[in-house]
Design a protein around this motif. Sequence first.
Motif, PDB file in Angstrom:
ATOM      1  N   GLU A  20      -6.416  -6.691  -2.137  1.00  0.00           N
ATOM      2  CA  GLU A  20      -7.805  -6.263  -1.976  1.00  0.00           C
ATOM      3  C   GLU A  20      -8.077  -5.853  -0.532  1.00  0.00           C
ATOM      4  OE1 GLU A  20     -12.220  -8.040  -3.184  1.00  0.00           O
ATOM      5  OE2 GLU A  20     -10.443  -9.314  -3.242  1.00  0.00           O
ATOM      6  N   ARG A  21      -7.602  -6.665   0.395  1.00  0.00           N
ATOM      7  CA  ARG A  21      -7.788  -6.357   1.821  1.00  0.00           C
ATOM      8  C   ARG A  21      -7.032  -5.086   2.210  1.00  0.00           C
ATOM      9  NH1 ARG A  21     -11.276  -6.700   5.996  1.00  0.00           N
ATOM     10  NH2 ARG A  21     -10.169  -6.463   7.959  1.00  0.00           N
ATOM     11  N   PHE A  22      -5.812  -4.935   1.712  1.00  0.00           N
ATOM     12  CA  PHE A  22      -5.025  -3.743   2.045  1.00  0.00           C
ATOM     13  C   PHE A  22      -5.754  -2.475   1.608  1.00  0.00           C
ATOM     14  CE2 PHE A  22      -0.946  -6.456   1.393  1.00  0.00           C
ATOM     15  CZ  PHE A  22      -1.136  -7.051   2.616  1.00  0.00           C
ATOM     16  N   ALA A  23      -6.344  -2.526   0.438  1.00  0.00           N
ATOM     17  CA  ALA A  23      -7.073  -1.358  -0.059  1.00  0.00           C
ATOM     18  C   ALA A  23      -8.236  -1.009   0.861  1.00  0.00           C
ATOM     19  CB  ALA A  23      -7.578  -1.627  -1.469  1.00  0.00           C
ATOM     20  N   GLU A  24      -8.970  -2.014   1.297  1.00  0.00           N
ATOM     21  CA  GLU A  24     -10.110  -1.781   2.181  1.00  0.00           C
ATOM     22  C   GLU A  24      -9.659  -1.191   3.519  1.00  0.00           C
ATOM     23  OE1 GLU A  24     -13.073  -5.337   0.560  1.00  0.00           O
ATOM     24  OE2 GLU A  24     -11.685  -5.739   2.198  1.00  0.00           O
ATOM     25  N   ILE A  25      -8.546  -1.682   4.054  1.00  0.00           N
ATOM     26  CA  ILE A  25      -8.048  -1.199   5.350  1.00  0.00           C
ATOM     27  C   ILE A  25      -7.569   0.244   5.251  1.00  0.00           C
ATOM     28  CG2 ILE A  25      -6.140  -1.465   6.997  1.00  0.00           C
ATOM     29  CD1 ILE A  25      -8.512  -3.359   7.400  1.00  0.00           C
ATOM     30  N   LEU A  26      -6.795   0.560   4.225  1.00  0.00           N
ATOM     31  CA  LEU A  26      -6.299   1.931   4.088  1.00  0.00           C
ATOM     32  C   LEU A  26      -7.439   2.912   3.846  1.00  0.00           C
ATOM     33  CD1 LEU A  26      -3.030   1.399   2.012  1.00  0.00           C
ATOM     34  CD2 LEU A  26      -3.277   1.708   4.480  1.00  0.00           C
ATOM     35  N   SER A  27      -8.433   2.474   3.078  1.00  0.00           N
ATOM     36  CA  SER A  27      -9.606   3.327   2.865  1.00  0.00           C
ATOM     37  C   SER A  27     -10.355   3.548   4.170  1.00  0.00           C
ATOM     38  CB  SER A  27     -10.529   2.698   1.822  1.00  0.00           C
ATOM     39  OG  SER A  27     -11.713   3.443   1.693  1.00  0.00           O
ATOM     40  N   ALA A  28     -10.516   2.510   4.953  1.00  0.00           N
ATOM     41  CA  ALA A  28     -11.219   2.634   6.233  1.00  0.00           C
ATOM     42  C   ALA A  28     -10.502   3.591   7.178  1.00  0.00           C
ATOM     43  CB  ALA A  28     -11.357   1.263   6.891  1.00  0.00           C
ATOM     44  N   ARG A  49     -17.197  -1.106  -3.934  1.00  0.00           N
ATOM     45  CA  ARG A  49     -17.379  -1.419  -2.509  1.00  0.00           C
ATOM     46  C   ARG A  49     -16.784  -0.332  -1.627  1.00  0.00           C
ATOM     47  NH1 ARG A  49     -15.431  -6.492  -3.743  1.00  0.00           N
ATOM     48  NH2 ARG A  49     -13.682  -6.284  -2.282  1.00  0.00           N
ATOM     49  N   VAL A  50     -15.599   0.138  -1.990  1.00  0.00           N
ATOM     50  CA  VAL A  50     -14.945   1.189  -1.212  1.00  0.00           C
ATOM     51  C   VAL A  50     -15.786   2.462  -1.231  1.00  0.00           C
ATOM     52  CG1 VAL A  50     -12.961   2.754  -1.166  1.00  0.00           C
ATOM     53  CG2 VAL A  50     -12.600   0.299  -1.481  1.00  0.00           C
ATOM     54  N   THR A  51     -16.305   2.813  -2.389  1.00  0.00           N
ATOM     55  CA  THR A  51     -17.118   4.024  -2.525  1.00  0.00           C
ATOM     56  C   THR A  51     -18.410   3.913  -1.723  1.00  0.00           C
ATOM     57  OG1 THR A  51     -16.201   4.413  -4.726  1.00  0.00           O
ATOM     58  CG2 THR A  51     -18.235   5.563  -4.163  1.00  0.00           C
ATOM     59  N   LYS A  52     -19.050   2.760  -1.781  1.00  0.00           N
ATOM     60  CA  LYS A  52     -20.294   2.555  -1.037  1.00  0.00           C
ATOM     61  C   LYS A  52     -20.058   2.638   0.469  1.00  0.00           C
ATOM     62  CE  LYS A  52     -23.023  -0.122  -4.348  1.00  0.00           C
ATOM     63  NZ  LYS A  52     -23.665  -1.439  -4.634  1.00  0.00           N
ATOM     64  N   GLY A  54     -18.154   4.729   1.802  1.00  0.00           N
ATOM     65  CA  GLY A  54     -17.838   6.117   2.130  1.00  0.00           C
ATOM     66  C   GLY A  54     -16.437   6.553   1.773  1.00  0.00           C
ATOM     67  N   GLY A  55     -15.672   5.682   1.098  1.00  0.00           N
ATOM     68  CA  GLY A  55     -14.298   6.016   0.751  1.00  0.00           C
ATOM     69  C   GLY A  55     -14.172   6.583  -0.653  1.00  0.00           C
ATOM     70  N   THR A  56     -12.928   6.881  -1.016  1.00  0.00           N
ATOM     71  CA  THR A  56     -12.608   7.372  -2.353  1.00  0.00           C
ATOM     72  C   THR A  56     -11.659   6.392  -3.010  1.00  0.00           C
ATOM     73  OG1 THR A  56     -12.842   9.691  -1.685  1.00  0.00           O
ATOM     74  CG2 THR A  56     -11.560   9.248  -3.681  1.00  0.00           C
ATOM     75  N   ALA A  57     -12.018   5.942  -4.214  1.00  0.00           N
ATOM     76  CA  ALA A  57     -11.177   4.965  -4.904  1.00  0.00           C
ATOM     77  C   ALA A  57     -11.179   5.233  -6.400  1.00  0.00           C
ATOM     78  CB  ALA A  57     -11.678   3.545  -4.631  1.00  0.00           C
ATOM     79  N   VAL A  58     -10.017   5.045  -7.005  1.00  0.00           N
ATOM     80  CA  VAL A  58      -9.905   5.069  -8.463  1.00  0.00           C
ATOM     81  C   VAL A  58      -9.171   3.805  -8.880  1.00  0.00           C
ATOM     82  CG1 VAL A  58      -9.870   7.589  -8.568  1.00  0.00           C
ATOM     83  CG2 VAL A  58      -7.704   6.326  -8.494  1.00  0.00           C
ATOM     84  N   THR A  59      -9.389   3.388 -10.111  1.00  0.00           N
ATOM     85  CA  THR A  59      -8.712   2.214 -10.630  1.00  0.00           C
ATOM     86  C   THR A  59      -7.722   2.627 -11.705  1.00  0.00           C
ATOM     87  OG1 THR A  59     -10.354   1.783 -12.366  1.00  0.00           O
ATOM     88  CG2 THR A  59     -10.780   0.833 -10.182  1.00  0.00           C
ATOM     89  N   VAL A  60      -6.647   1.861 -11.801  1.00  0.00           N
ATOM     90  CA  VAL A  60      -5.640   2.131 -12.820  1.00  0.00           C
ATOM     91  C   VAL A  60      -5.048   0.803 -13.270  1.00  0.00           C
ATOM     92  CG1 VAL A  60      -3.858   2.515 -11.055  1.00  0.00           C
ATOM     93  CG2 VAL A  60      -3.516   3.374 -13.367  1.00  0.00           C
ATOM     94  N   LYS A  61      -4.938   0.630 -14.547  1.00  0.00           N
ATOM     95  CA  LYS A  61      -4.349  -0.594 -15.089  1.00  0.00           C
ATOM     96  C   LYS A  61      -2.835  -0.506 -14.961  1.00  0.00           C
ATOM     97  CE  LYS A  61      -4.232  -3.500 -19.250  1.00  0.00           C
ATOM     98  NZ  LYS A  61      -4.657  -4.738 -18.539  1.00  0.00           N
ATOM     99  N   MET A  62      -2.242  -1.520 -14.340  1.00  0.00           N
ATOM    100  CA  MET A  62      -0.786  -1.523 -14.180  1.00  0.00           C
ATOM    101  C   MET A  62      -0.257  -2.939 -14.279  1.00  0.00           C
ATOM    102  SD  MET A  62       1.710  -0.461 -10.979  1.00  0.00           S
ATOM    103  CE  MET A  62       1.315   1.275 -10.916  1.00  0.00           C
ATOM    104  N   ASP A  63       0.624  -3.151 -15.230  1.00  0.00           N
ATOM    105  CA  ASP A  63       1.397  -4.385 -15.330  1.00  0.00           C
ATOM    106  C   ASP A  63       2.806  -4.036 -14.880  1.00  0.00           C
ATOM    107  OD1 ASP A  63       2.929  -6.569 -16.025  1.00  0.00           O
ATOM    108  OD2 ASP A  63       2.113  -6.768 -18.053  1.00  0.00           O
ATOM    109  N   VAL A  64       3.232  -4.564 -13.739  1.00  0.00           N
ATOM    110  CA  VAL A  64       4.511  -4.133 -13.168  1.00  0.00           C
ATOM    111  C   VAL A  64       5.711  -4.637 -13.962  1.00  0.00           C
ATOM    112  CG1 VAL A  64       3.524  -3.923 -10.852  1.00  0.00           C
ATOM    113  CG2 VAL A  64       4.671  -6.061 -11.519  1.00  0.00           C
TER     114      VAL A  64
END
Length: 250
Positions: A20-28, A49-52, A54-64
Amino acid sequence: MGELQGKVALITGASSGLGERFAEILSAEGAAVALAARRTDRLAALAERVTKAGGTAVTVKMDVTDIPGIQAAVAEVEQKLGKIDILLNNSGVSAQGKLLDVTPDDYDFTMNTNTKGAFFVAQAVARGMVARKIEGRIINIASLAGLRVLSQLSVYCMSKAAVVHMTRAMAMEWARYGINTNAICPGYIETEINRDHWQTEGGKKLMQMLPRRRVGDVQDLDGLIKLLASPGSRFINGAIITADDGMSAF
Protein backbone atom coordinates in the motif's frame (compact mmCIF):
# COMPACT_ATOMS: atom_id res chain seq x y z
CA MET A 1 6.59 16.68 -11.76
CA GLY A 2 8.13 13.55 -10.25
CA GLU A 3 10.87 11.47 -11.82
CA LEU A 4 8.35 8.79 -12.77
CA GLN A 5 5.99 11.00 -14.75
CA GLY A 6 4.64 9.03 -17.71
CA LYS A 7 5.66 5.67 -16.26
CA VAL A 8 3.36 2.77 -15.36
CA ALA A 9 4.04 0.76 -12.22
CA LEU A 10 2.49 -2.56 -11.19
CA ILE A 11 2.49 -3.24 -7.45
CA THR A 12 1.55 -6.72 -6.23
CA GLY A 13 0.30 -7.26 -2.71
CA ALA A 14 -0.95 -3.67 -2.74
CA SER A 15 -3.94 -4.20 -0.46
CA SER A 16 -2.09 -3.53 2.81
CA GLY A 17 1.19 -2.84 4.57
CA LEU A 18 4.28 -2.25 2.48
CA GLY A 19 2.50 -2.71 -0.85
CA GLU A 20 0.00 0.00 0.00
CA ARG A 21 2.80 2.40 0.91
CA PHE A 22 4.79 1.54 -2.23
CA ALA A 23 1.80 2.40 -4.39
CA GLU A 24 1.40 5.78 -2.70
CA ILE A 25 5.11 6.60 -3.10
CA LEU A 26 5.30 5.66 -6.78
CA SER A 27 2.13 7.62 -7.48
CA ALA A 28 3.53 10.65 -5.68
CA GLU A 29 6.56 10.43 -7.98
CA GLY A 30 4.27 10.63 -11.01
CA ALA A 31 3.72 7.02 -12.02
CA ALA A 32 0.32 5.66 -12.95
CA VAL A 33 -0.12 2.72 -10.58
CA ALA A 34 -1.79 -0.63 -11.10
CA LEU A 35 -2.81 -2.04 -7.73
CA ALA A 36 -2.88 -5.84 -7.64
CA ALA A 37 -3.96 -8.19 -4.88
CA ARG A 38 -6.48 -10.88 -4.03
CA ARG A 39 -8.48 -8.51 -1.79
CA THR A 40 -9.96 -6.10 -4.27
CA ASP A 41 -12.15 -4.33 -1.69
CA ARG A 42 -9.02 -2.91 -0.06
CA LEU A 43 -7.63 -1.95 -3.45
CA ALA A 44 -10.65 0.19 -4.28
CA ALA A 45 -10.13 2.33 -1.17
CA LEU A 46 -6.43 2.79 -1.99
CA ALA A 47 -7.18 3.70 -5.62
CA GLU A 48 -9.63 6.33 -4.41
CA ARG A 49 -6.98 7.88 -2.13
CA VAL A 50 -4.44 7.93 -4.95
CA THR A 51 -6.94 9.55 -7.32
CA LYS A 52 -7.96 12.18 -4.78
CA ALA A 53 -4.28 13.04 -4.34
CA GLY A 54 -4.05 13.75 -8.09
CA GLY A 55 -2.66 10.40 -9.23
CA THR A 56 -3.82 7.71 -11.62
CA ALA A 57 -4.68 4.26 -10.29
CA VAL A 58 -6.43 1.14 -11.50
CA THR A 59 -7.16 -2.04 -9.60
CA VAL A 60 -6.68 -5.59 -10.81
CA LYS A 61 -7.41 -8.86 -9.09
CA MET A 62 -4.31 -11.04 -8.96
CA ASP A 63 -3.62 -14.25 -7.10
CA VAL A 64 0.08 -14.91 -7.69
CA THR A 65 -0.42 -18.64 -7.13
CA ASP A 66 -2.63 -18.71 -10.25
CA ILE A 67 -0.20 -18.58 -13.18
CA PRO A 68 -2.80 -18.07 -15.96
CA GLY A 69 -4.38 -15.44 -13.71
CA ILE A 70 -1.06 -13.58 -13.51
CA GLN A 71 -0.86 -13.38 -17.28
CA ALA A 72 -4.46 -12.20 -17.53
CA ALA A 73 -3.90 -9.53 -14.86
CA VAL A 74 -0.77 -8.20 -16.58
CA ALA A 75 -2.65 -8.04 -19.88
CA GLU A 76 -5.47 -6.14 -18.14
CA VAL A 77 -3.02 -3.59 -16.74
CA GLU A 78 -1.46 -3.07 -20.15
CA GLN A 79 -4.89 -2.59 -21.67
CA LYS A 80 -5.91 -0.01 -19.05
CA LEU A 81 -2.66 1.91 -18.59
CA GLY A 82 -0.28 0.86 -21.35
CA LYS A 83 3.18 -0.63 -21.12
CA ILE A 84 4.49 -1.53 -17.67
CA ASP A 85 7.77 0.22 -16.87
CA ILE A 86 8.12 -0.73 -13.20
CA LEU A 87 7.25 -3.87 -11.26
CA LEU A 88 7.21 -3.84 -7.50
CA ASN A 89 7.06 -7.57 -6.78
CA ASN A 90 5.76 -7.48 -3.22
CA SER A 91 3.25 -10.29 -2.58
CA GLY A 92 4.27 -12.50 0.31
CA VAL A 93 2.99 -14.76 3.07
CA SER A 94 4.48 -16.53 6.05
CA ALA A 95 3.76 -19.67 8.06
CA GLN A 96 5.35 -20.03 11.48
CA GLY A 97 6.43 -23.33 13.03
CA LYS A 98 9.22 -25.80 13.66
CA LEU A 99 10.61 -27.70 10.69
CA LEU A 100 9.53 -31.04 12.13
CA ASP A 101 5.94 -29.80 12.13
CA VAL A 102 5.83 -28.33 8.60
CA THR A 103 3.18 -29.96 6.42
CA PRO A 104 3.18 -30.09 2.62
CA ASP A 105 0.34 -27.56 2.67
CA ASP A 106 2.38 -25.19 4.87
CA TYR A 107 5.34 -25.53 2.52
CA ASP A 108 3.32 -24.99 -0.64
CA PHE A 109 1.42 -22.04 0.86
CA THR A 110 4.68 -20.16 1.46
CA MET A 111 6.76 -21.23 -1.52
CA ASN A 112 3.98 -20.91 -4.10
CA THR A 113 3.39 -17.28 -3.17
CA ASN A 114 6.83 -15.99 -2.19
CA THR A 115 8.96 -17.80 -4.77
CA LYS A 116 6.93 -19.33 -7.59
CA GLY A 117 4.44 -16.48 -7.71
CA ALA A 118 7.14 -13.81 -7.60
CA PHE A 119 9.01 -15.51 -10.42
CA PHE A 120 6.05 -15.78 -12.77
CA VAL A 121 4.89 -12.22 -12.12
CA ALA A 122 8.38 -10.97 -12.99
CA GLN A 123 8.49 -13.21 -16.05
CA ALA A 124 5.13 -11.97 -17.34
CA VAL A 125 6.13 -8.33 -16.91
CA ALA A 126 9.63 -8.84 -18.32
CA ARG A 127 8.24 -10.42 -21.47
CA GLY A 128 6.32 -7.22 -22.14
CA MET A 129 9.37 -5.08 -21.41
CA VAL A 130 11.50 -7.10 -23.80
CA ALA A 131 8.87 -7.02 -26.56
CA ARG A 132 8.46 -3.24 -26.24
CA LYS A 133 12.18 -2.55 -25.68
CA ILE A 134 11.50 -0.82 -22.36
CA GLU A 135 14.29 0.10 -19.95
CA GLY A 136 12.37 -1.48 -17.12
CA ARG A 137 12.78 -1.66 -13.37
CA ILE A 138 11.93 -4.78 -11.39
CA ILE A 139 12.10 -4.50 -7.61
CA ASN A 140 11.69 -7.77 -5.75
CA ILE A 141 10.81 -7.55 -2.07
CA ALA A 142 12.88 -10.22 -0.35
CA SER A 143 13.65 -10.03 3.38
CA LEU A 144 16.32 -10.09 6.03
CA ALA A 145 15.03 -13.66 6.36
CA GLY A 146 16.50 -14.38 2.93
CA LEU A 147 19.98 -13.68 4.30
CA ARG A 148 19.80 -15.35 7.70
CA VAL A 149 17.71 -17.98 9.45
CA LEU A 150 15.02 -16.69 11.81
CA SER A 151 13.57 -18.89 14.53
CA GLN A 152 10.47 -20.89 13.50
CA LEU A 153 10.36 -19.15 10.12
CA SER A 154 12.63 -21.51 8.23
CA VAL A 155 10.36 -22.15 5.24
CA TYR A 156 9.76 -18.40 4.91
CA CYS A 157 13.54 -17.89 5.05
CA MET A 158 14.01 -20.50 2.33
CA SER A 159 11.45 -18.80 0.12
CA LYS A 160 13.07 -15.37 0.48
CA ALA A 161 16.58 -16.77 -0.03
CA ALA A 162 15.29 -18.07 -3.34
CA VAL A 163 14.03 -14.58 -4.20
CA VAL A 164 17.52 -13.20 -3.52
CA HIS A 165 19.14 -15.66 -5.92
CA MET A 166 16.29 -15.25 -8.42
CA THR A 167 16.98 -11.50 -8.46
CA ARG A 168 20.62 -12.05 -9.35
CA ALA A 169 19.70 -14.50 -12.11
CA MET A 170 17.18 -12.07 -13.61
CA ALA A 171 19.65 -9.20 -13.38
CA MET A 172 22.28 -11.16 -15.29
CA GLU A 173 19.96 -12.51 -17.98
CA TRP A 174 17.76 -9.46 -18.55
CA ALA A 175 20.36 -6.71 -18.38
CA ARG A 176 20.97 -7.02 -22.13
CA TYR A 177 17.36 -5.93 -22.67
CA GLY A 178 17.72 -2.81 -20.54
CA ILE A 179 15.92 -4.26 -17.51
CA ASN A 180 17.34 -3.62 -14.07
CA THR A 181 16.37 -6.16 -11.41
CA ASN A 182 17.15 -5.52 -7.75
CA ALA A 183 15.91 -6.75 -4.38
CA ILE A 184 15.25 -5.06 -1.08
CA CYS A 185 15.66 -7.07 2.11
CA PRO A 186 13.67 -5.28 4.82
CA GLY A 187 14.17 -6.07 8.47
CA TYR A 188 11.43 -5.90 11.06
CA ILE A 189 8.87 -3.30 9.96
CA GLU A 190 5.63 -2.57 11.74
CA THR A 191 2.51 -2.97 9.63
CA GLU A 192 -1.12 -3.56 10.44
CA ILE A 193 -0.52 -7.31 10.21
CA ASN A 194 2.11 -7.45 12.96
CA ARG A 195 1.33 -4.30 14.97
CA ASP A 196 -0.26 -6.16 17.87
CA HIS A 197 2.70 -8.56 18.11
CA TRP A 198 5.08 -5.76 19.09
CA GLN A 199 2.95 -5.11 22.18
CA THR A 200 3.23 -8.71 23.41
CA GLU A 201 5.95 -9.96 25.75
CA GLY A 202 7.53 -11.91 22.89
CA GLY A 203 7.48 -8.87 20.62
CA LYS A 204 8.98 -6.61 23.26
CA LYS A 205 11.71 -9.16 23.96
CA LEU A 206 12.57 -9.39 20.27
CA MET A 207 12.64 -5.61 19.96
CA GLN A 208 15.24 -5.43 22.74
CA MET A 209 17.51 -7.63 20.61
CA LEU A 210 17.51 -5.17 17.71
CA PRO A 211 20.48 -2.79 17.31
CA ARG A 212 18.50 0.35 18.21
CA ARG A 213 15.70 -1.38 20.14
CA ARG A 214 13.11 -0.39 17.55
CA VAL A 215 11.30 -1.67 14.49
CA GLY A 216 10.91 0.22 11.26
CA ASP A 217 7.97 2.08 9.77
CA VAL A 218 6.65 1.53 6.26
CA GLN A 219 7.99 4.99 5.35
CA ASP A 220 11.55 3.81 6.04
CA LEU A 221 11.73 2.16 2.60
CA ASP A 222 10.56 5.25 0.68
CA GLY A 223 14.03 6.37 -0.39
CA LEU A 224 15.04 2.96 -1.72
CA ILE A 225 11.82 2.52 -3.64
CA LYS A 226 12.16 5.94 -5.28
CA LEU A 227 15.79 5.28 -6.21
CA LEU A 228 15.38 1.78 -7.64
CA ALA A 229 12.31 2.78 -9.67
CA SER A 230 13.92 5.92 -11.07
CA PRO A 231 16.15 6.58 -14.10
CA GLY A 232 18.90 7.33 -11.58
CA SER A 233 19.26 3.61 -10.83
CA ARG A 234 20.54 2.91 -14.36
CA PHE A 235 23.82 1.38 -13.07
CA ILE A 236 22.23 -0.51 -10.15
CA ASN A 237 21.48 -4.05 -11.25
CA GLY A 238 21.50 -7.30 -9.29
CA ALA A 239 21.84 -5.45 -6.00
CA ILE A 240 20.55 -7.07 -2.81
CA ILE A 241 19.99 -4.12 -0.50
CA THR A 242 19.29 -4.57 3.20
CA ALA A 243 17.09 -2.05 4.98
CA ASP A 244 17.10 -3.43 8.51
CA ASP A 245 18.57 -0.71 10.75
CA GLY A 246 21.79 -2.71 11.07
CA MET A 247 20.30 -6.07 12.06
CA SER A 248 22.18 -8.02 9.37
CA ALA A 249 25.50 -6.66 10.63
CA PHE A 250 25.27 -8.79 13.79
